[in-house]
Design an enzyme around this catalytic site. Structure first.
Site, PDB file in Angstrom:
ATOM      1  N   GLU A   1      22.336  60.637  32.845  1.00  0.00           N
ATOM      2  CA  GLU A   1      23.545  61.364  32.442  1.00  0.00           C
ATOM      3  C   GLU A   1      24.758  60.451  32.282  1.00  0.00           C
ATOM      4  O   GLU A   1      25.763  60.825  31.654  1.00  0.00           O
ATOM      5  CB  GLU A   1      23.874  62.468  33.458  1.00  0.00           C
ATOM      6  CG  GLU A   1      24.155  61.990  34.867  1.00  0.00           C
ATOM      7  CD  GLU A   1      22.883  61.802  35.697  1.00  0.00           C
ATOM      8  OE1 GLU A   1      23.004  61.553  36.915  1.00  0.00           O
ATOM      9  OE2 GLU A   1      21.779  61.902  35.131  1.00  0.00           O
TER      10      GLU A   1
ATOM     11  N   GLU B   1      13.760  50.091  29.136  1.00  0.00           N
ATOM     12  CA  GLU B   1      14.081  48.857  29.861  1.00  0.00           C
ATOM     13  C   GLU B   1      14.100  49.110  31.363  1.00  0.00           C
ATOM     14  O   GLU B   1      14.236  50.239  31.808  1.00  0.00           O
ATOM     15  CB  GLU B   1      15.414  48.291  29.373  1.00  0.00           C
ATOM     16  CG  GLU B   1      15.392  47.929  27.897  1.00  0.00           C
ATOM     17  CD  GLU B   1      16.705  47.361  27.388  1.00  0.00           C
ATOM     18  OE1 GLU B   1      17.437  46.745  28.190  1.00  0.00           O
ATOM     19  OE2 GLU B   1      17.007  47.548  26.194  1.00  0.00           O
ATOM     20  N   TYR B   2      13.970  48.049  32.128  1.00  0.00           N
ATOM     21  CA  TYR B   2      13.985  48.103  33.604  1.00  0.00           C
ATOM     22  C   TYR B   2      12.852  48.972  34.147  1.00  0.00           C
ATOM     23  O   TYR B   2      13.042  49.811  35.016  1.00  0.00           O
ATOM     24  CB  TYR B   2      15.342  48.601  34.111  1.00  0.00           C
ATOM     25  CG  TYR B   2      16.504  47.804  33.588  1.00  0.00           C
ATOM     26  CD1 TYR B   2      16.723  46.505  34.011  1.00  0.00           C
ATOM     27  CD2 TYR B   2      17.366  48.349  32.634  1.00  0.00           C
ATOM     28  CE1 TYR B   2      17.780  45.753  33.515  1.00  0.00           C
ATOM     29  CE2 TYR B   2      18.420  47.603  32.127  1.00  0.00           C
ATOM     30  CZ  TYR B   2      18.626  46.307  32.571  1.00  0.00           C
ATOM     31  OH  TYR B   2      19.663  45.572  32.079  1.00  0.00           O
TER      32      TYR B   2
ATOM     33  N   GLU C   1      20.984  38.227  24.357  1.00  0.00           N
ATOM     34  CA  GLU C   1      21.587  38.508  25.666  1.00  0.00           C
ATOM     35  C   GLU C   1      21.272  37.456  26.727  1.00  0.00           C
ATOM     36  O   GLU C   1      21.208  37.767  27.914  1.00  0.00           O
ATOM     37  CB  GLU C   1      21.224  39.908  26.169  1.00  0.00           C
ATOM     38  CG  GLU C   1      21.883  41.045  25.396  1.00  0.00           C
ATOM     39  CD  GLU C   1      23.395  41.157  25.625  1.00  0.00           C
ATOM     40  OE1 GLU C   1      23.821  41.785  26.606  1.00  0.00           O
ATOM     41  OE2 GLU C   1      24.140  40.592  24.792  1.00  0.00           O
TER      42      GLU C   1
END
Length: 376
Positions: A125, A168-169, A234
């Site tokens: 959220e 990701e992660y 990155e």
């Protein structure tokens, strides 16, 4: 195609005379701003006719629904796929659409023979990648079934031609479950003629440690999806020390590892369309770099009388400037650094490239792409 690096006393007129190129073309291609000042060390695209021996490649670009209509329209002719960022999902498998309407983007894409692609992300959220949401999905067969069914319905209704899975992660414990999820998405989507790609964090070895890497099985995901995107950018980022966003030596290492796991015809290389401006001295955990566009970076150098330098190892431009008592360091992309990256695509015979992201117009980049590749 010719790239020229500005020297002291150069003007747009003198450079145009040197190459026999109309001044207006140089101004247009490089988005020069009246009165057309230049920075010493600035790289200009001065000739950009398509090469008759161009190779065919896939060139994709990511965009948010709030992209400028003008920027999207002038960029689409150079793209194979428009990756719309992004759609989310709940742990029960319900699709969460972007806050802004994206149907106009889908329509614009088709008008330019570009395939619109739905990008799926596990945002919470707060708009942050949630590894717990990934865990809840990939370990729940019913949630997976719901999500895939909902995606197929939505994609057929809106006209999406592809699905890009950008998770990701991922926890290392979810590695195999995530690979199975991608394989199931591909199997089901392909039945409807929908292409599936998956984004991969830039690994250089199978046993690379870290939350970005341990949940991504290059070999497994390469087999599971129709294509993969190597997120080769990155290294320099918002909270890092000043350095290139996508140093060519690091990009090369990722590609070479990927090729040991995945067929070349499935690999797209990521290219950044932005840079960063750091305030010095850098203090870890405190300094926060500002994201800037590549055209904006050059204007910053011009306005502050900075000389643009070029790091031969990273093959990336950078410069320093001072405002008041603040010293800044800027790393960004120019036609030299982009050209070096595009050359890797042919060197390793990759499928193509994907730009993160196309929100800022960098016209010289697209003219360079057109001069080198025939976009599929």
């Amino acid at each position: 195609m010719q790239i020229y690096v500005v020297e002291p006393l150069d003007t747009v007129d003198s450079i145009a005379n040197k190459f026999g190129t109309p001044v207006e073309e140089i101004i247009f291609a490089n988005q020069l701003i009246y009165p057309y000042k230049l920075a010493v060390g600035q790289a200009l695209l001065v000739e950009f006719r398509p090469n008759q021996y161009r190779t065919r490649r896939v060139i994709n670009g990511y965009a948010y629904p709030f992209i400028s209509n003008y920027v999207l329209r002038v960029t689409l002719p150079y793209l194979s796929g428009l990756y719309i960022f992004s759609y989310g999902f709940t742990k029960e498998g319900e699709v969460v659409s972007p806050a802004l309407d994206d149907q106009w983007m889908i329509n614009e894409a088709y008008e330019n023979d570009t395939k619109p692609v739905l990008t799926l992300t596990p945002f919470d959220e707060n708009g942050v990648f949630s590894n717990n949401l990934i865990t809840a999905l990939v370990n729940n067969e019913q949630a997976i079934e719901n999500l895939i069914g909902n995606l197929i319905y939505l994609m057929n209704e809106k006209g999406f031609a592809g699905l890009d899975i950008d998770f990701e992660y991922i926890y290392k414990e979810d590695r195999d479950a995530f690979t199975s999820f991608v394989a199931e998405c591909t199997r089901r989507m392909n039945e409807y003629g929908i292409w599936v790609s998956v984004a991969l964090a830039p690994k250089t070895s199978s046993d690379q440690k870290g939350l970005l890497y341990e949940g991504k099985d290059y070999g497994g995901l390469g087999a599971a999806a129709n294509s993969v995107l190597l997120m080769t950018y990155e290294w320099g980022y918002t909270y890092s020390s000043p350095m290139a966003v996508a140093p060519i030596n690091k990009v090369r290492q990722v590609i070479e590892y990927a090729l040991s796991q995945i067929p070349e015809a499935k690999i797209d290389m990521g290219i950044p369309n932005y840079g960063y401006d750091w305030t010095l001295p850098y203090e870890k955990g405190v300094t926060k770099a500002k994201t800037i566009g590549n055209v904006e970076a050059i204007q910053l150098a011009i306005n502050n009388g900075a000389t643009v330098q070029y790091d031969d190892v990273a093959q990336t431009p950078f410069f320093n400037y001072t405002i008041g008592n603040e010293i800044h360091e800027v790393w960004f992309e120019d036609v030299r650094s982009i050209n070096a990256k595009l050359n890797l695509i042919d060197e390793y015979n990759l499928r193509g490239a994907a730009y993160w992201q196309i929100m800022r117009l960098f016209r010289a980049n697209w003219l360079l792409v057109e001069s080198k590749f025939e976009v599929k």
